[in-house]
Every structure is written in structure tokens, then in C-alpha cells.
Design an enzyme around this catalytic site. Structure first.
Site, short mmCIF file in Angstrom:
data_model
loop_
_atom_site.label_atom_id
_atom_site.label_comp_id
_atom_site.label_asym_id
_atom_site.label_seq_id
_atom_site.Cartn_x
_atom_site.Cartn_y
_atom_site.Cartn_z
N HIS A 285 11.47 -15.99 7.11
CA HIS A 285 12.50 -14.97 7.36
C HIS A 285 12.69 -14.74 8.84
O HIS A 285 11.73 -14.71 9.62
CB HIS A 285 12.26 -13.67 6.58
CG HIS A 285 11.08 -12.86 7.01
ND1 HIS A 285 11.13 -11.96 8.04
CD2 HIS A 285 9.82 -12.78 6.51
CE1 HIS A 285 9.96 -11.34 8.16
NE2 HIS A 285 9.14 -11.84 7.25
N GLU A 331 14.53 -9.82 5.13
CA GLU A 331 13.38 -9.81 4.21
C GLU A 331 12.67 -8.47 4.25
O GLU A 331 12.28 -7.92 3.22
CB GLU A 331 12.41 -10.94 4.57
CG GLU A 331 11.22 -11.07 3.63
CD GLU A 331 10.01 -10.22 4.00
OE1 GLU A 331 9.10 -10.08 3.16
OE2 GLU A 331 9.98 -9.69 5.14
N ASP A 359 5.24 -17.04 5.31
CA ASP A 359 5.43 -15.65 5.75
C ASP A 359 4.11 -14.91 5.72
O ASP A 359 3.97 -13.87 5.08
CB ASP A 359 6.47 -14.95 4.86
CG ASP A 359 6.75 -13.51 5.32
OD1 ASP A 359 6.44 -13.19 6.48
OD2 ASP A 359 7.25 -12.72 4.51
#
Length: 475
Positions: A285, A331, A359
Site C-alpha cells: 500500500h 489501506e 505489508d
């Protein structure tokens, strides 16, 4: 990027030393020999500084990039420019509507019986206090569940303090145990008449830096201000409450909603050589919270998946399927980029062969879990065996895929989770301390090698990863 390009001759010699090409006569479901490019990708990734250069560029030239802010659009322009500069076959962006929110200022202090200032920050999406602030007694709870079990008489007119500590684990599972207080605490406190919510930061550090993060309201429940308090300040308040249960907190916050804005998912593709319509998705993201520079969350992920795909882009022979990099928007405020991606690509989700998302910082990857048809598990394990040379063991069939990708299994898409060492991730997560110096370049390169190997293996695989449906069986 001085180490990025190796001579073609040296690369091919290394590949021949460490691997061999897939035999063209192998059956559809037979275990596959190690492709030469898998060893080549590892060698190139570990010798390259491309990933570190990317995250350094993002944190220095853009910095914090809260969804819906001006810096969010700067990040989109940065990403689009970088992906084009790297020479991907296709680079494009897709609009995502996002709520815009401004943090404003947040101040707190104990006014009685032991006056002292505290260090706090607003939780993402919080409303502000009245201009004059709020002053009220504190009522403390060990967890969200304890608050839910409390009576209205205990809570009404007070500032709720959820004081749940976050456990440290390599997997980060302690975050899941404590994050409910952040996301749902304001609703549960307001149901019982509280005037505000303050939580112990959802983190494993002892720094006097509060962790922000998204919280939520409910339309039929009053919206009260919500903030996070640094761990040392939470300890301080606990010590005060042990001496006198009548601790009074003064709270003044000025966050505000700024309406809606347009952000973008930024996408790059390495076109497959023989099955270009089938997709292996690598996600990260692009947005971040506004307190640090978004280095580990998720600048590292942006660098990892971009650099991994670039290595595949530059191979002499591309894999069969298309490798698609998706840098998701928004996100942090509710997986909005991921939701928009599913809507925009609904008609081609059946062609998504596999997906994974980076992530969780830049700690070394030690294991890969998958979520595939049970009948394919042993074959996937055999296919992924070369990743062990990069320190990546094969795990189990319980992967979520991470962040936005976690929504894809419900759409029938197989996913993988490349597990990183997250022992110290929540020391820095969502704080001003999320900065470039927290990234180890060697660990980042190991991540890039793992994602490049994974993506290539999946993009060139002959395995059936989805369950065979009855309508797919030919009579």
C-alpha cells in the site's frame, strides 16, 4: 543503483550453476524441476540496491502520505513516475474515492490529583473535542471486553481509558489481541455515556511516542473524541490510579473531517509470455499515516514488490503469466484501495492465479504459507523448495495474503503469506519513529529475493491451485 545490473554472461553462468530449466515434457500436475531463473533472481536481488533506493526515494521525496491529503497525490505521481522509469510493460492508475481527515492538534494533562502533561495523538477518523476541551474523571479497563461488561453507571460522564498492553511476537499476533480497543472502543464507550476515549497505544515499545491508527464510529451512536496515549504515559496514569482512583484528565483535540478526495491505485505489469491474461498479483500500500515517513508501513512493501517485479521484467525470458504490481490506495483507513480493485477487476478475478502482499515492514522472511486447494498443497511445497536457499521454509495452508489481498480468497483467488520477522515491527508502527533508519538493507534485499522467486514460480507454474469445480470437469 550501481549494483543493480549484472553482466548477462555472469547471470546465465550463475543460473546454470544453481538451477535447471523445466522440462517441456513434464505433465500438468507433476512436480517441477527448479527453473534456472529462480537462482538467478535470488543472486540479483541480494546484489542489488534497487529496493533500498526506492524506499529511500519515497521517504525523502514524499514522506508521510495520509490518504486524501495533498501528499497522497504526490505519492501517486512519484509511484507512476518510478514505475514508468523502471520500464514495466504497462503502467496505469485507477481512481479510488477516499475520506479526507486532518489530525489537527491533541493535548492532554492530568489536572488532579497529580498534575502532569501527557503525550497523546488522535486516532484516525476521530472527531475533536469542544473548543474548550473536555475535563473528566478516568475510568480504566484492561480490555475492550472489560469495557463491554461494565455498567453504564461506571462509565457515564467519564473518559474511558482502555489499558491493554500489546504482546510481542515474531508473527505480530499480539496486535490482533489488542487492536479491538482502538477500532471499536469509542463506540462501546459512547454506548455507556462516556465523553471521550483514550487507549494505551497499540505497540510494543517503551518510547514516549503514541501510536495512531484507524478507529470507527457507528451511525446510531454518539461520536466521542478518541486518542492514543504513549506507553510510558499509560504507566504513569496507572501509577496515579493506584494511589487515588479519582484521577481527572483534561483533553483538547482538533481533528476534523475534510470531506472526500480522489486517490489512486497505481499498477504496473510484466506481461506474461504465453498466458498474459492470467495474473500473479504482488501488492503493497502506497498511503501511510502522517506521523512518521511511512518507511516500514508500507514504503518497504512498495520497494519489495516493485523491485521483485523489476527483476522478473529484466529476465531474458519472461514467465508465462503476467506479474501485476498493485500499490493500493488508502489501506490505513479501511482497505479502500483493495475494495476498489475488486470492483474494478471483478470480471478478471477468475484469471488471478495467485496473490500476495508485503505489508509488515522489512524483517527477514522466514516462512511461506499458502491458501490453495488441498490437493495442490504438496505440489506447491515441492515447487517452492528452491526458496529454502534464501532462508524461506514452507509452512501450511492457512494464509490470508495480508491487508488488501486478504479479501481475495473470498473471491476464489489463491493467496500466499510470506511471513516476515515482525518482532520489533510494533515498536515503530504508526508512530513518528516509522523512518528509514529502521530498515536493514540486507533484510530488505532478502525480502525482494523471496518475492521475486515466489512471483516467478507462480507465474510459470503448471499447477491447478483452485479447487476443480464440477462444471470444470469434462464428461
Amino acid at each position: 543503483m550501481k549494483h543493480y545490473r549484472m553482466s548477462l554472461l555472469a547471470s546465465l553462468l550463475a543460473a546454470n550453476l544453481f538451477g535447471c530449466q523445466v522440462q517441456s515434457g513434464s505433465s500438468h500436475n507433476a512436480p517441477q524441476a527448479t527453473p534456472a531463473p529462480v537462482a538467478l533472481l535470488q543472486q540479483q536481488a541480494l546484489a542489488s540496491d534497487l529496493g533500498y533506493s526506492l524506499v529511500e526515494s519515497l521517504t525523502v521525496e514524499v514522506g508521510p502520505r495520509l490518504a486524501g491529503s495533498d501528499k497522497d497525490l504526490v505519492a501517486v505521481e512519484w509511484a507512476e513516475s518510478k514505475l514508468k522509469e523502471l520500464g514495466f510493460d504497462r503502467v496505469y492508475k485507477e481512481a479510488v474515492q477516499v475520506p479526507a481527515w486532518d489530525r489537527g492538534e491533541a493535548k492532554a494533562s492530568i489536572v488532579a490529583p497529580f498534575p502532569q502533561p501527557l503525550v497523546i495523538t488522535a486516532l484516525g477518523g476521530s472527531v475533536g473535542t469542544p473548543e474548550a476541551g473536555i475535563q473528566a474523571g478516568i475510568v480504566r479497563f484492561d480490555s475492550l471486553a472489560a469495557l463491554q461488561a461494565a455498567s453504564e453507571a461506571e462509565v457515564a460522564g467519564k473518559i474511558v481509558f482502555i489499558d491493554q498492553k500489546t504482546e510481542r511476537h515474531i508473527t505480530g499476533k499480539g496486535y490482533g489481541k489488542s487492536v479491538g480497543g482502538r477500532s471499536q472502543g469509542a463506540v462501546e464507550a459512547a454506548k455507556k455515556g462516556a465523553v471521550a476515549l483514550v487507549i494505551r497505544s497499540i505497540g510494543t515499545d517503551h518510547d514516549r511516542m503514541p501510536h495512531t491508527g484507524m478507529m470507527h464510529y457507528q451511525d446510531d451512536i454518539s461520536r466521542i473524541p478518541a486518542a492514543a496515549m504513549s506507553a510510558p504515559d499509560a504507566d504513569l496514569v496507572d501509577a496515579m490510579l493506584a494511589r487515588d482512583p479519582h484521577v481527572v484528565l483534561s483533553l483538547k483535540m482538533s481533528p476534523s473531517s475534510q470531506g472526500f478526495a480522489t486517490s489512486y491505485n497505481v499498477i504496473a505489469e510484466v506481461t506474461g509470455s504465453s498466458k498474459p491474461e492470467e495474473i500473479v498479483l504482488l501488492g503493497a500500500h502506497l498511503d501511510s499515516w502522517d506521523q512518521g515517513t511511512g518507511a516500514i508501513d508500507d514504503g518497504a512493501g512498495v520497494a519489495i514488490v516493485t523491485a521483485a517485479a523489476k527483476l522478473i521484467q529484466d529476465l531474458p525470458q519472461k514467465p508465462a503469466r503476467t506479474v501485476r504490481v498493485v500499490l493500493f490506495a488508502a489501506e490505513e483507513i479501511g482497505l479502500l484501495g483493495g475494495k476498489a480493485y475488486i470492483q474494478a477487476h471483478k470480471q478478471e478475478l477468475a484469471k488471478h492465479y495467485m496473490a500476495a502482499e508485503s505489508d509488515f515492514g522489512a524483517g527477514k522472511i522466514y516462512r511461506m504459507d499458502v491458501n490453495v486447494a488441498a490437493t495442490a498443497l504438496d505440489e506447491v511445497k515441492a515447487l517452492a523448495a528452491p526458496m529454502a536457499n534464501n532462508g524461506v521454509a514452507f509452512g501450511d495452508n492457512g494464509a490470508s495474503g495480508g491487508s488488501e489481498v486478504s479479501m481475495l480468497p473470498a473471491q476464489g483467488v489463491p493467496v500466499a503469506s510470506l511471513r516476515q520477522d515482525g518482532t520489533d515491527y510494533f515498536d515503530y508502527h504508526h508512530t513518528p519513529n516509522d523512518t528509514l533508519d529502521k530498515i536493514d538493507a540486507a533484510a530488505l534485499a532478502q525480502n525482494i529475493a523471496a518475492y521475486a522467486q515466489f512471483a516467478y514460480l507462480m507465474a510459470d507454474s503448471r499447477l491447478q491451485l483452485r479447487p476443480i469445480l464440477s462444471q470444470d470437469v469434462q464428461e
